[in-house]
Design a protein around this motif. Structure first.
Motif, PDB file in Angstrom:
ATOM      1  N   MET A   1      44.955  -0.162  -7.593  1.00 22.82           N
ATOM      2  CA  MET A   1      44.682   0.573  -8.834  1.00 22.82           C
ATOM      3  C   MET A   1      44.367   2.029  -8.515  1.00 22.82           C
ATOM      4  N   ILE A   2      44.583   2.881  -9.512  1.00 17.88           N
ATOM      5  CA  ILE A   2      44.144   4.285  -9.398  1.00 17.88           C
ATOM      6  C   ILE A   2      42.623   4.264  -9.235  1.00 17.88           C
ATOM      7  N   PRO A   3      42.062   5.064  -8.334  1.00 22.91           N
ATOM      8  CA  PRO A   3      40.600   5.041  -8.183  1.00 22.91           C
ATOM      9  C   PRO A   3      39.914   5.555  -9.456  1.00 22.91           C
ATOM     10  N   SER A   4      38.655   5.179  -9.633  1.00 21.46           N
ATOM     11  CA  SER A   4      37.909   5.647 -10.798  1.00 21.46           C
ATOM     12  C   SER A   4      37.791   7.166 -10.749  1.00 21.46           C
ATOM     13  N   LEU A   5      38.080   7.802 -11.878  1.00 17.07           N
ATOM     14  CA  LEU A   5      37.986   9.271 -11.919  1.00 17.07           C
ATOM     15  C   LEU A   5      36.537   9.731 -11.844  1.00 17.07           C
ATOM     16  N   PHE A   6      35.596   8.793 -12.053  1.00 13.65           N
ATOM     17  CA  PHE A   6      34.171   9.113 -11.924  1.00 13.65           C
ATOM     18  C   PHE A   6      33.736   9.123 -10.464  1.00 13.65           C
ATOM     19  N   ASP A   7      34.544   8.479  -9.616  1.00 14.09           N
ATOM     20  CA  ASP A   7      34.108   8.293  -8.241  1.00 14.09           C
ATOM     21  C   ASP A   7      35.324   8.375  -7.310  1.00 14.09           C
ATOM     22  N   LEU A   8      35.859   9.580  -7.202  1.00 12.90           N
ATOM     23  CA  LEU A   8      37.077   9.748  -6.403  1.00 12.90           C
ATOM     24  C   LEU A   8      36.747   9.752  -4.919  1.00 12.90           C
ATOM     25  N   PRO A   9      37.616   9.183  -4.094  1.00 12.54           N
ATOM     26  CA  PRO A   9      37.354   9.189  -2.653  1.00 12.54           C
ATOM     27  C   PRO A   9      37.387  10.626  -2.112  1.00 12.54           C
ATOM     28  N   PRO A  10      36.649  10.906  -1.033  1.00 22.68           N
ATOM     29  CA  PRO A  10      36.587  12.283  -0.523  1.00 22.68           C
ATOM     30  C   PRO A  10      37.911  12.763   0.080  1.00 22.68           C
ATOM     31  N   GLY A  11      38.682  11.865   0.630  1.00 20.87           N
ATOM     32  CA  GLY A  11      39.943  12.255   1.276  1.00 20.87           C
ATOM     33  C   GLY A  11      41.097  12.150   0.290  1.00 20.87           C
ATOM     34  N   CYS A  12      42.227  11.647   0.772  1.00 16.69           N
ATOM     35  CA  CYS A  12      43.394  11.480  -0.082  1.00 16.69           C
ATOM     36  C   CYS A  12      43.079  10.468  -1.185  1.00 16.69           C
ATOM     37  N   LYS A  13      43.434  10.813  -2.422  1.00 15.53           N
ATOM     38  CA  LYS A  13      43.103   9.948  -3.563  1.00 15.53           C
ATOM     39  C   LYS A  13      43.953   8.669  -3.581  1.00 15.53           C
ATOM     40  N   PHE A  14      45.023   8.655  -2.768  1.00 18.76           N
ATOM     41  CA  PHE A  14      45.939   7.505  -2.759  1.00 18.76           C
ATOM     42  C   PHE A  14      45.630   6.550  -1.607  1.00 18.76           C
ATOM     43  N   VAL A  15      44.562   6.856  -0.857  1.00 18.38           N
ATOM     44  CA  VAL A  15      44.343   6.166   0.419  1.00 18.38           C
ATOM     45  C   VAL A  15      44.227   4.640   0.275  1.00 18.38           C
ATOM     46  N   ASN A  16      43.629   4.161  -0.829  1.00 21.34           N
ATOM     47  CA  ASN A  16      43.427   2.711  -0.967  1.00 21.34           C
ATOM     48  C   ASN A  16      44.708   1.955  -1.292  1.00 21.34           C
ATOM     49  N   ARG A  17      45.795   2.669  -1.574  1.00 17.93           N
ATOM     50  CA  ARG A  17      47.062   1.996  -1.915  1.00 17.93           C
ATOM     51  C   ARG A  17      48.184   2.361  -0.953  1.00 17.93           C
ATOM     52  N   CYS A  18      47.887   3.230  -0.028  1.00 18.58           N
ATOM     53  CA  CYS A  18      48.963   3.801   0.783  1.00 18.58           C
ATOM     54  C   CYS A  18      49.282   2.934   2.005  1.00 18.58           C
ATOM     55  N   PRO A  19      50.553   2.569   2.195  1.00 17.40           N
ATOM     56  CA  PRO A  19      50.907   1.762   3.363  1.00 17.40           C
ATOM     57  C   PRO A  19      50.862   2.550   4.679  1.00 17.40           C
ATOM     58  N   HIS A  20      50.744   3.882   4.590  1.00 16.70           N
ATOM     59  CA  HIS A  20      50.775   4.711   5.809  1.00 16.70           C
ATOM     60  C   HIS A  20      49.430   5.358   6.104  1.00 16.70           C
ATOM     61  N   ALA A  21      48.365   4.905   5.441  1.00 15.40           N
ATOM     62  CA  ALA A  21      47.071   5.595   5.559  1.00 15.40           C
ATOM     63  C   ALA A  21      46.609   5.673   7.014  1.00 15.40           C
ATOM     64  N   MET A  22      46.082   6.842   7.384  1.00 14.57           N
ATOM     65  CA  MET A  22      45.550   7.066   8.735  1.00 14.57           C
ATOM     66  C   MET A  22      44.062   7.373   8.597  1.00 14.57           C
ATOM     67  N   GLU A  23      43.420   7.511   9.739  1.00 13.93           N
ATOM     68  CA  GLU A  23      41.973   7.759   9.701  1.00 13.93           C
ATOM     69  C   GLU A  23      41.626   9.052   8.957  1.00 13.93           C
ATOM     70  N   ILE A  24      42.402  10.091   9.236  1.00 15.26           N
ATOM     71  CA  ILE A  24      42.125  11.395   8.619  1.00 15.26           C
ATOM     72  C   ILE A  24      42.222  11.328   7.084  1.00 15.26           C
ATOM     73  N   CYS A  25      43.067  10.429   6.574  1.00 13.25           N
ATOM     74  CA  CYS A  25      43.303  10.346   5.124  1.00 13.25           C
ATOM     75  C   CYS A  25      42.031   9.973   4.376  1.00 13.25           C
ATOM     76  N   GLU A  26      41.165   9.193   5.025  1.00 16.08           N
ATOM     77  CA  GLU A  26      39.918   8.773   4.368  1.00 16.08           C
ATOM     78  C   GLU A  26      38.898   9.890   4.328  1.00 16.08           C
ATOM     79  N   LYS A  27      38.980  10.786   5.306  1.00 15.47           N
ATOM     80  CA  LYS A  27      37.938  11.814   5.432  1.00 15.47           C
ATOM     81  C   LYS A  27      38.301  13.120   4.759  1.00 15.47           C
ATOM     82  N   GLU A  28      39.544  13.529   4.889  1.00 21.52           N
ATOM     83  CA  GLU A  28      39.912  14.863   4.417  1.00 21.52           C
ATOM     84  C   GLU A  28      41.107  14.770   3.486  1.00 21.52           C
ATOM     85  N   GLU A  29      41.050  15.563   2.431  1.00 23.27           N
ATOM     86  CA  GLU A  29      42.187  15.565   1.512  1.00 23.27           C
ATOM     87  C   GLU A  29      43.175  16.649   1.929  1.00 23.27           C
TER      88      GLU A  29
END
Ligand code: SF4
Length: 336
Positions: free
Chosen positions: A283-311
């Motif tokens: 699902m699209i993340p809650s707009l009230f609580d967006l992740p700090p890194g890439c907003k697509f990280v929880n759905r992305c098949p290619h997510a890397m470590e950096i994606c969680e930390k930095e956008e």
């Protein structure tokens, strides 16, 4: 700035947020794109990605409270619409920039005839007399291919079919020959044949009037038919922007790729591996609580470590093609 070099509409770092007890929903979060005269720009994404709120911001139709443009510019012929008064915007809305919606009854008033509503645009913005305005309304109905227009002007919206109502709404929107038409999912509620007719109609009217169209849709099929340029939005951000040809030839963002594989192929019901229509998992993340890194990280098949930390920033990978993804940026390549 000279009119020949500045875009007709330039949205720059737009932030439209909604404030509630639950917190702040960043519905539009630093959005930037341009629309040129006579161009069709597709704005695509799932519901909740910010495409409609961007359009409402341009029209000053964001309900305040709870919503507000907190930052950014919306330049129309180089003039910022954001600080404009209601009075100034009333002159622009409907006259210079018009909008049509998925549900025609959002624009059409059920208690007035179609003719009354369209002719009002001519009396209000053009200063026409009653008879002249009613003739002009009938002419507009003829332009959108409504048969017996002089009879139809006396109909109430409920007396028209869904497709006819959509045509009447387009007639009303185009009655003052606006420079920009914003179309928010204009054909989603219609069956496929009527949908194709309405899209054709919009394209021929665009050619006739040189109107720029901002086409908001979740449907990449509509984009392929209509758009010159595409902006892909996700969780309030632009994640990819390119010409339609480049986007379909080489989509770069994993979200765009996900949208592409959700398009059903003719004669082949599905494209998903499991024999199901492929869809983007999660699902699209809650707009009230967006992740700090890439907003697509929880759905992305290619997510890397950096994606969680930095956008990542929205960066050009080639002229006219921008993407917001670490896969296409140097820092992402060297990331662990
Ligand atoms: Fe996926 Fe990372 Fe690119 Fe985001 S930045 S789309 S998580 S690869």
């Amino acid at each position: 700035m000279n009119d020949s070099v500045q875009p007709l509409l330039s949205i720059q770092d737009l932030n439209t947020w909604f404030f509630s007890r639950k917190g702040t929903a960043k519905a539009v979060n630093g959005v930037t794109f341009d629309l040129e005269a006579g161009q069709v720009l597709g704005v695509v994404g799932e519901s909740g990605c910010g495409k409609s709120v961007t359009a409402q911001s341009v029209m000053q139709l964001v309900p305040d409270p709870p919503g507000r443009i907190v930052n950014g510019k919306i330049l129309f012929h180089g003039r910022d619409l954001v600080p404009m008064s209601r009075e100034e915007m009333r002159h622009i809305r409907g006259n210079k920039i018009a909008m049509i919606f998925q549900e025609p009854m959002t624009s059409l008033n059920p208690v007035y005839t179609i003719g009354n509503q369209i002719s009002e645009m001519f009396t209000l913005h053009r200063g026409y007399g009653k008879k002249q305005a009613m003739d002009a309304a009938a002419e507009m109905l003829a332009r959108v291919q409504i048969p017996s227009p002089h009879k139809r002007v006396h109909d109430y919206p409920h007396q028209l079919s869904g497709g006819m109502r959509q045509r009447a709404m387009i007639a009303m929107a185009l009655s003052c020959n606006p420079e920009i038409l914003i179309a928010d999912e204009p054909t989603t509620a219609l069956d496929v044949t009527v949908q194709a007719q309405i899209l054709d109609l919009m394209l021929s009217l665009k050619d006739e009037y040189n109107t720029a169209i901002q086409m908001i849709t979740h449907d990449l099929g509509v984009i392929a038919e209509m758009a010159d340029k595409v902006v892909v939005m996700y969780a309030g951000r632009v994640v990819e922007a390119a010409s339609t040809g480049a986007l379909f030839k080489s989509p770069l963002h994993p979200y765009t790729n996900g949208l592409m594989s959700s398009i059903p192929v003719l004669g082949q019901r599905t494209r998903g591996e499991a024999g199901e229509l492929a869809e983007i998992k999660g699902m699209i993340p809650s707009l009230f609580d967006l992740p700090p890194g890439c907003k697509f990280v929880n759905r992305c098949p290619h997510a890397m470590e950096i994606c969680e930390k930095e956008e990542p920033e929205l960066e050009s990978v080639e002229p006219g093609h921008k993407v917001r993804c670490w896969l296409h940026q140097e820092k992402g390549e060297i990331a662990p």
